[in-house]
Design a protein around this motif. Sequence first.
Motif, mmCIF file in Angstrom:
data_model
loop_
_atom_site.group_PDB
_atom_site.id
_atom_site.type_symbol
_atom_site.label_atom_id
_atom_site.label_comp_id
_atom_site.label_asym_id
_atom_site.label_seq_id
_atom_site.Cartn_x
_atom_site.Cartn_y
_atom_site.Cartn_z
ATOM 1 N N HIS A 115 0.860 -1.191 0.000
ATOM 2 C CA HIS A 115 0.000 0.000 0.000
ATOM 3 C C HIS A 115 0.895 1.239 0.000
ATOM 4 C CE1 HIS A 115 -3.024 2.902 1.023
ATOM 5 N NE2 HIS A 115 -3.961 1.968 1.095
ATOM 6 N N PRO A 116 0.748 2.115 -1.003
ATOM 7 C CA PRO A 116 1.640 3.276 -1.104
ATOM 8 C C PRO A 116 1.547 4.252 0.070
ATOM 9 C CG PRO A 116 -0.160 3.439 -2.687
ATOM 10 C CD PRO A 116 -0.238 2.079 -2.076
ATOM 11 N N ASP A 117 0.427 4.224 0.786
ATOM 12 C CA ASP A 117 0.273 5.126 1.930
ATOM 13 C C ASP A 117 0.661 4.468 3.252
ATOM 14 O OD1 ASP A 117 -0.523 7.227 0.354
ATOM 15 O OD2 ASP A 117 -2.661 6.953 0.718
ATOM 16 N N MET A 118 1.268 3.279 3.166
ATOM 17 C CA MET A 118 1.691 2.568 4.371
ATOM 18 C C MET A 118 3.178 2.174 4.279
ATOM 19 S SD MET A 118 -1.791 0.324 4.766
ATOM 20 C CE MET A 118 -1.640 -0.236 6.454
ATOM 21 N N GLN A 119 3.958 3.068 3.636
ATOM 22 C CA GLN A 119 5.385 2.841 3.423
ATOM 23 C C GLN A 119 6.170 2.783 4.725
ATOM 24 O OE1 GLN A 119 7.245 6.006 1.175
ATOM 25 N NE2 GLN A 119 7.547 4.688 -0.586
ATOM 26 N N LEU A 120 5.823 3.673 5.637
ATOM 27 C CA LEU A 120 6.520 3.805 6.913
ATOM 28 C C LEU A 120 5.510 3.792 8.054
ATOM 29 C CD1 LEU A 120 8.773 6.884 6.045
ATOM 30 C CD2 LEU A 120 9.522 4.504 6.166
ATOM 31 N N THR A 121 5.965 3.328 9.208
ATOM 32 C CA THR A 121 5.158 3.491 10.415
ATOM 33 C C THR A 121 6.003 4.207 11.458
ATOM 34 O OG1 THR A 121 5.747 1.297 11.251
ATOM 35 C CG2 THR A 121 3.690 1.482 10.007
ATOM 36 N N LEU A 122 5.373 5.155 12.121
ATOM 37 C CA LEU A 122 6.002 5.882 13.225
ATOM 38 C C LEU A 122 5.243 5.548 14.489
ATOM 39 C CD1 LEU A 122 6.241 7.792 10.565
ATOM 40 C CD2 LEU A 122 6.882 9.531 12.212
ATOM 41 N N THR A 123 5.958 5.433 15.583
ATOM 42 C CA THR A 123 5.329 5.229 16.874
ATOM 43 C C THR A 123 5.991 6.139 17.901
ATOM 44 O OG1 THR A 123 4.414 3.551 18.369
ATOM 45 C CG2 THR A 123 6.713 3.266 17.693
ATOM 46 N N ASN A 124 5.257 6.427 18.953
ATOM 47 C CA ASN A 124 5.724 7.341 19.992
ATOM 48 C C ASN A 124 6.708 6.639 20.928
ATOM 49 O OD1 ASN A 124 5.425 8.485 22.865
ATOM 50 N ND2 ASN A 124 4.589 10.121 21.587
ATOM 51 N N ALA A 125 7.886 7.222 21.072
ATOM 52 C CA ALA A 125 8.943 6.644 21.905
ATOM 53 C C ALA A 125 8.526 6.564 23.376
ATOM 54 C CB ALA A 125 10.220 7.462 21.760
ATOM 55 N N ARG A 126 7.757 7.528 23.841
ATOM 56 C CA ARG A 126 7.328 7.505 25.247
ATOM 57 C C ARG A 126 6.361 6.347 25.502
ATOM 58 N NH1 ARG A 126 7.388 13.610 27.448
ATOM 59 N NH2 ARG A 126 9.036 14.373 26.052
ATOM 60 N N LEU A 127 5.485 6.092 24.532
ATOM 61 C CA LEU A 127 4.586 4.945 24.643
ATOM 62 C C LEU A 127 5.404 3.658 24.667
ATOM 63 C CD1 LEU A 127 3.034 2.607 22.612
ATOM 64 C CD2 LEU A 127 1.776 3.570 24.574
ATOM 65 N N MET A 128 6.398 3.561 23.788
ATOM 66 C CA MET A 128 7.207 2.340 23.727
ATOM 67 C C MET A 128 8.015 2.146 25.005
ATOM 68 S SD MET A 128 6.172 0.805 21.180
ATOM 69 C CE MET A 128 7.173 -0.581 21.695
ATOM 70 N N ALA A 129 8.533 3.217 25.568
ATOM 71 C CA ALA A 129 9.268 3.111 26.835
ATOM 72 C C ALA A 129 8.353 2.548 27.926
ATOM 73 C CB ALA A 129 9.824 4.464 27.242
ATOM 74 N N LEU A 130 7.083 2.915 27.859
ATOM 75 C CA LEU A 130 6.103 2.444 28.841
ATOM 76 C C LEU A 130 5.755 0.972 28.626
ATOM 77 C CD1 LEU A 130 4.057 3.071 31.140
ATOM 78 C CD2 LEU A 130 2.467 3.823 29.350
ATOM 79 N N VAL A 131 5.308 0.615 27.427
ATOM 80 C CA VAL A 131 4.818 -0.757 27.213
ATOM 81 C C VAL A 131 5.948 -1.783 27.126
ATOM 82 C CG1 VAL A 131 2.636 -0.049 26.150
ATOM 83 C CG2 VAL A 131 4.578 -0.611 24.691
ATOM 84 N N ALA A 132 7.096 -1.383 26.567
ATOM 85 C CA ALA A 132 8.205 -2.325 26.388
ATOM 86 C C ALA A 132 9.170 -2.315 27.574
ATOM 87 C CB ALA A 132 8.961 -1.999 25.103
ATOM 88 N N GLN A 133 9.182 -1.208 28.332
ATOM 89 C CA GLN A 133 9.989 -1.029 29.538
ATOM 90 C C GLN A 133 11.487 -0.952 29.288
ATOM 91 O OE1 GLN A 133 8.216 -4.252 32.023
ATOM 92 N NE2 GLN A 133 6.716 -3.848 30.434
ATOM 93 N N ASP A 134 12.001 -1.658 28.328
ATOM 94 C CA ASP A 134 13.434 -1.684 28.024
ATOM 95 C C ASP A 134 13.584 -1.381 26.535
ATOM 96 O OD1 ASP A 134 16.042 -2.653 27.222
ATOM 97 O OD2 ASP A 134 16.105 -3.878 29.033
ATOM 98 N N LYS A 135 14.454 -0.448 26.185
ATOM 99 C CA LYS A 135 14.601 -0.029 24.782
ATOM 100 C C LYS A 135 14.974 -1.201 23.868
ATOM 101 C CE LYS A 135 16.132 3.942 22.136
ATOM 102 N NZ LYS A 135 16.807 5.226 22.199
ATOM 103 N N ARG A 136 15.607 -2.212 24.414
ATOM 104 C CA ARG A 136 15.950 -3.389 23.599
ATOM 105 C C ARG A 136 14.704 -4.099 23.082
ATOM 106 N NH1 ARG A 136 19.121 -6.956 27.501
ATOM 107 N NH2 ARG A 136 17.489 -6.087 28.817
ATOM 108 N N HIS A 137 13.554 -3.879 23.745
ATOM 109 C CA HIS A 137 12.301 -4.523 23.341
ATOM 110 C C HIS A 137 11.478 -3.683 22.356
ATOM 111 C CE1 HIS A 137 12.964 -7.699 26.206
ATOM 112 N NE2 HIS A 137 12.944 -6.857 27.228
#
Length: 185
Positions: A74-96
Amino acid sequence: MAEVKHLPIETLTTGLDDIRQSPKATGVLELIVRRPQTEAREVLDVGELDLVEGLVGDNWQQRGSSQTADGSAHPDMQLTLTNARLMALVAQDKRHWPLAGDQLYVDFDLSVDNIPPGTRLSLGAAVIQITEPPHTGCKKYAARFGLDALKFISSPEGKQLQLRGVNAKVIRPGAIRVGDVVKKL
């Protein structure tokens, strides 16, 4: 790598204030992840955004999409961006963080109010445009971060803040690197 501890919704909800404080005009690219094949992740210090390929070396084109008539990417789904603060919360460790499956992890407000479809962002030498298709959570996200994490990002507030992230396409190709400024144009 150890599995991610799945946090309860009550713990996740306490992180909303920090996520809401994400920069609205100028932020930072915190992580670049290329997916060379299904389930594989390569963390990059430097990446190249291309008009045709998206993130060079990513399998976006080869994977295709269930949202196109012929199954092509899909040409409009080339990239996905996500919020780093959300990821720090749900993943807890940047390696995840790469387990989320996104390519660009930004300390930037991705809410509908801040970056509606059509918004352009500069990122290093490149410019990307936020696109219409929603980026939604799935059973893989729930398996990796927990059912409560999926419920959290899929809640009405989670959807308004676009906690699962956003889709984008490359408008101007160029090099990007971790630490680059993300700026709303």
